[in-house]
Motif scaffolding. Structure first.
Motif, mmCIF file in Angstrom:
data_model
loop_
_atom_site.group_PDB
_atom_site.id
_atom_site.type_symbol
_atom_site.label_atom_id
_atom_site.label_comp_id
_atom_site.label_asym_id
_atom_site.label_seq_id
_atom_site.Cartn_x
_atom_site.Cartn_y
_atom_site.Cartn_z
ATOM 1 N N LEU A 13 41.468 81.209 35.767
ATOM 2 C CA LEU A 13 41.909 79.878 35.347
ATOM 3 C C LEU A 13 41.107 79.341 34.167
ATOM 4 O O LEU A 13 41.323 78.216 33.733
ATOM 5 C CB LEU A 13 41.802 78.891 36.514
ATOM 6 C CG LEU A 13 42.746 79.171 37.673
ATOM 7 C CD1 LEU A 13 42.582 78.113 38.758
ATOM 8 C CD2 LEU A 13 44.186 79.205 37.211
ATOM 9 N N THR A 14 40.214 80.127 33.655
ATOM 10 C CA THR A 14 39.416 79.621 32.546
ATOM 11 C C THR A 14 40.116 79.913 31.221
ATOM 12 O O THR A 14 41.153 80.583 31.173
ATOM 13 C CB THR A 14 38.008 80.244 32.553
ATOM 14 O OG1 THR A 14 37.165 79.458 31.691
ATOM 15 C CG2 THR A 14 38.035 81.681 32.078
ATOM 16 N N ALA A 19 41.692 85.424 27.682
ATOM 17 C CA ALA A 19 42.051 84.779 28.947
ATOM 18 C C ALA A 19 43.374 85.322 29.477
ATOM 19 O O ALA A 19 43.529 85.537 30.677
ATOM 20 C CB ALA A 19 42.142 83.261 28.757
ATOM 21 N N PHE A 20 44.322 85.551 28.578
ATOM 22 C CA PHE A 20 45.634 86.031 29.016
ATOM 23 C C PHE A 20 45.599 87.490 29.455
ATOM 24 O O PHE A 20 46.408 87.916 30.260
ATOM 25 C CB PHE A 20 46.671 85.854 27.896
ATOM 26 C CG PHE A 20 47.553 84.678 28.127
ATOM 27 C CD1 PHE A 20 47.117 83.408 27.826
ATOM 28 C CD2 PHE A 20 48.808 84.825 28.669
ATOM 29 C CE1 PHE A 20 47.922 82.303 28.051
ATOM 30 C CE2 PHE A 20 49.620 83.737 28.899
ATOM 31 C CZ PHE A 20 49.183 82.467 28.585
ATOM 32 N N ASN B 11 48.915 76.637 25.733
ATOM 33 C CA ASN B 11 48.736 77.717 26.722
ATOM 34 C C ASN B 11 48.023 78.923 26.118
ATOM 35 O O ASN B 11 47.587 79.815 26.836
ATOM 36 C CB ASN B 11 50.082 78.136 27.344
ATOM 37 C CG ASN B 11 50.998 78.853 26.375
ATOM 38 O OD1 ASN B 11 50.727 78.900 25.175
ATOM 39 N ND2 ASN B 11 52.087 79.395 26.875
ATOM 40 N N TRP B 13 45.184 79.025 25.070
ATOM 41 C CA TRP B 13 43.764 79.041 25.429
ATOM 42 C C TRP B 13 43.511 79.613 26.816
ATOM 43 O O TRP B 13 42.373 79.853 27.199
ATOM 44 C CB TRP B 13 43.195 77.615 25.324
ATOM 45 C CG TRP B 13 43.388 77.080 23.954
ATOM 46 C CD1 TRP B 13 44.410 76.293 23.515
ATOM 47 C CD2 TRP B 13 42.584 77.346 22.802
ATOM 48 N NE1 TRP B 13 44.285 76.045 22.173
ATOM 49 C CE2 TRP B 13 43.167 76.677 21.713
ATOM 50 C CE3 TRP B 13 41.409 78.074 22.595
ATOM 51 C CZ2 TRP B 13 42.634 76.731 20.424
ATOM 52 C CZ3 TRP B 13 40.877 78.119 21.320
ATOM 53 C CH2 TRP B 13 41.489 77.459 20.249
ATOM 54 N N GLY B 14 44.583 79.818 27.582
ATOM 55 C CA GLY B 14 44.422 80.338 28.940
ATOM 56 C C GLY B 14 45.201 79.474 29.903
ATOM 57 O O GLY B 14 45.892 78.540 29.503
ATOM 58 N N LEU B 15 45.109 79.806 31.177
ATOM 59 C CA LEU B 15 45.900 79.052 32.153
ATOM 60 C C LEU B 15 45.395 77.624 32.290
ATOM 61 O O LEU B 15 46.163 76.701 32.521
ATOM 62 C CB LEU B 15 45.874 79.759 33.505
ATOM 63 C CG LEU B 15 46.697 81.052 33.560
ATOM 64 C CD1 LEU B 15 46.543 81.722 34.906
ATOM 65 C CD2 LEU B 15 48.167 80.768 33.289
ATOM 66 N N LYS B 16 44.112 77.448 32.200
ATOM 67 C CA LYS B 16 43.565 76.089 32.268
ATOM 68 C C LYS B 16 42.334 76.010 31.377
ATOM 69 O O LYS B 16 41.534 76.945 31.342
ATOM 70 C CB LYS B 16 43.127 75.733 33.691
ATOM 71 C CG LYS B 16 44.245 75.309 34.605
ATOM 72 C CD LYS B 16 43.692 74.850 35.948
ATOM 73 C CE LYS B 16 44.827 74.477 36.889
ATOM 74 N NZ LYS B 16 44.335 74.146 38.245
ATOM 75 N N ASP B 285 50.712 82.687 22.888
ATOM 76 C CA ASP B 285 50.046 83.096 24.119
ATOM 77 C C ASP B 285 49.930 84.622 24.160
ATOM 78 O O ASP B 285 50.820 85.347 23.731
ATOM 79 C CB ASP B 285 50.801 82.582 25.339
ATOM 80 C CG ASP B 285 52.309 82.732 25.228
ATOM 81 O OD1 ASP B 285 52.874 82.138 24.313
ATOM 82 O OD2 ASP B 285 52.885 83.459 26.046
#
Lengths: 325, 310
Positions: A13-14, A19-20, B11, B13-16, B285
């Motif tokens: 979640l970071t 990140a993906f 999005n 940058w990541g999921l959160k 993304d």
């Protein structure tokens, strides 16, 4: 005493570079290999079956093995997933961790009435148990309540009822676990309704549950780590080795998103061996008491999951191995 | 005054993004000494957008609970981003899960309507909406299912109109409404209440020529997602499988503008021809390096596309 690795160490979640990538099957395939290379032969999986959570959003889309659909759609079947792990050097899925906070996040995200929480909790728990069973995991580790901040938000005027229903759900889960041969172990969290001294009260109520103490959470709740392990030695399972130096100076334990403080100190967890938890004392205590279960290791929210894994492997295989008497 | 204004879908940058604002960098940097600290909070990430010349942002549906939890309400978040130079939250993204199935779509209508209300509070005037569930396990839709999905969107569009919002169809290449029925679906939509978000990569991966598509539907297109791809006209088996958006190999679907095969220059010539004015959102993304991707995309816009139309 055997040492396993929690996949929750990868904070999907970071944000930030790559990140993906952590959504792809390729990432997890590689990470399983690295886990084995770091010396861990068992892994604990996270669980989430809800759509509104970003991680579990339209589950099955990504390679995160966080529920039955994801395992089926990306790895074929539980059996094929286990075979794949063995091929990489991971002998077993030790356990699955389910967190009641995810039921609350679903409730909040869908803006459903408070009363629907209990149904969501039961769904979450029972599906996670089935998931653990399908993966031949010996244990289901349960964080039994959402964050206190959430609970106060929804159930402030019915806290007794909330606790009673939580206890009833845990008892039902333990019973269901027995029927499937899965040990249900209750985990302590510093933000739980049953944090601190109240963990013992919960364990007294749910007598047949095991206790999965999380060392960092014990520390933040100001519970004596070694003494707690000693006093509960006959009920321990899936002991979670984690570390912290976090001092909750602003009452963060009763806020929503307790692990993401907005004021005061914001870094809650640190890599094992770099914080203030007496990990060596805890492991020595387990050894002296003849604990022969799993210790699930986690550098929670480590900033670099590759480096964090290597450091964890070094800590377990060198530091602990060398210094435990 | 330029005709085109640029936003970015966050999005990437990541999921959160974990924190609203870090209070002490050194708490994270000391002992770590990596660049991780640069990506942990909205405070910094918003500044990157503005520094690169993107003064709008787009939000995913799962930001709604996050904003409520960390900022209290939508207006406080809008003020937070405005203070850092973001002039508009251009769009919110939602999914019309099960829109083809009236026995299940009621819950989705409630959730999307709540998202629309939240978007209105943010000051948003358009939403991007995936028109149905993912293809795997649901598609292909028969004519009845397609009709239900269109009726759903028309009803949602009417509800949004009362809030000053237009929902724009966002056609993922892995959506249950796919290559073979997209145009049939478009014909069923009430264009008084529903618009189209032309996602250059998604439409290209589906197998449409992006320039031709815009030429044909330019009046229907109310918004753009700009991203590039090297996978134009991807085969069915890649688009329609389980979890198609995240390739098992880890390969990327989406690339920085100019790094793939989408004919952006052709599209810009049509933007000029039809005198399009408004916001366009870059969406990338899947990039392993959000900052580099953001800057490369803006470089391409400034140096290759702006001379054509701006």
């Amino acid at each position: 005493m055997k040492f396993g690795c929690s996949l929750e160490m990868v904070n999907v979640l970071t944000s930030g570079p790559c990140a993906f990538t952590k959504q792809s099957k390729k990432f997890w395939i590689d990470y399983f290999k690295y886990i084995a290379a770091a010396g861990f032969q068992g892994i604990e999986l996270p669980f989430n079956c809800f759509n509104s959570d970003a991680m579990a959003f339209e589950t099955g889309r990504s390679g995160i093995p966080c529920n039955a659909l994801a395992v089926a759609s990306k790895y074929g079947s539980p059996e094929q997933f286990l075979e794949l792990l063995k091929e990489f050097g991971i002998e077993e899925v030790t356990s699955v961790h389910v967190n009641a906070n995810d039921a609350m996040l679903e409730l909040a995200a869908t803006e459903s009435p408070a009363g629907e929480y209990y149904g969501l909790l039961e769904k979450l728990c029972m599906e996670s148990l089935e998931h653990a069973h399908s993966l031949r995991a010996g244990g289901l580790v349960v964080s039994p309540t959402p964050e206190l901040g959430w609970v106060l938000n929804y159930f402030k005027d019915s806290m007794d009822e909330f606790e009673e229903k939580t206890i009833a759900c845990m008892k039902k889960l333990v019973q269901a676990g027995k029927e499937k041969g899965v040990c249900v172990a209750i985990k302590n969290d510093f933000w739980s309704c049953f944090a601190g001294e109240k963990t013992k009260e919960l364990l007294e109520q749910v007598k047949e549950a095991s206790f999965a103490p999380d060392l960092a959470h014990l520390y933040i709740s100001k519970q004596p780590v070694v003494e707690t392990l000693q006093s509960c030695s006959d009920r321990l399972a899936y002991v979670r080795m984690s570390d912290t130096s976090f001092e909750d100076a602003v009452g963060n334990y009763k806020r929503i998103n307790a692990e993401l403080p907005v004021s005061g100190s914001q870094k809650v967890f640190c890599d094992c061996g770099e914080g203030s938890v007496d990990i060596m004392g805890a492991m020595q205590c387990l050894k002296e008491n003849g604990y022969d279960g799993w210790v699930i290791c986690e550098n929670k929210k480590t900033l670099d999951v590759y480096r964090g894994l290597l450091k964890l492997g070094w800590f377990v295989n060198h530091k602990l191995a060398k210094n435990l008497k | 005054m330029e005709n085109l204004k640029y936003s970015y879908q966050t999005n990437m940058w990541g999921l959160k993004v974990q924190y609203p604002k870090l209070t002490d960098w050194n708490e994270w940097y000391q002992g770590d000494y990596s660049n991780a600290v640069y990506y942990l909070d909205w405070d910094q990430i918003l500044k990157y957008h503005v520094g690169a010349g993107f003064t709008g942002i787009e939000l995913m549906f799962h930001m709604k609970p996050y904003i409520k939890q960390f900022f209290g309400d939508a207006k406080a978040f809008t003020e937070f981003v405005n203070e850092r130079g973001i002039t508009e939250i251009t769009t919110t993204f939602g999914i019309a899960h099960n829109s083809h199935d009236p026995s299940k779509s009621g819950a989705t209508m409630r959730e999307l309507t709540e998202l629309a209300k939240f978007s209105q509070e943010l000051g948003v005037h358009r939403m991007t909406v995936m028109p149905c569930s993912g293809y795997y396990g649901v598609g292909p839709l028969d004519d009845t299912g397609l009709r239900h999905a269109a009726d759903f969107m028309n009803e949602f569009g009417r509800r949004c109109a009362d809030m000053g919002i237009i929902p724009c169809i966002h056609t993922e290449f892995w959506c249950a409404i796919n290559k073979y029925d997209l145009e049939k679906y478009i014909e069923m939509l009430d264009q008084r209440y529903v618009g189209f978000c032309l996602d250059t990569a998604q439409v290209g991966i589906l197998g449409f020529d992006v320039v031709d598509f815009y030429d044909k539907y330019h009046e229907f297109v109310k918004f753009f997602h700009l991203k590039d791809t090297t996978m134009l006209s991807a085969p069915d088996e890649m688009r329609l499988c389980a979890g198609a958006e995240f390739q098992d190999s880890g390969d990327r679907w989406f690339w920085e503008l100019g790094a793939g095969d989408v004919d952006f220059k052709g599209l810009w010539k049509l933007l000029k021809k039809y005198e399009f004015k408004g916001w366009m959102s870059v969406e990338t993304d899947g990039t392993p390096d959000p900052l580099a991707t953001m800057l490369l995309s803006k470089y391409y816009i400034n140096h290759e596309l702006k001379p054509i139309y701006s």
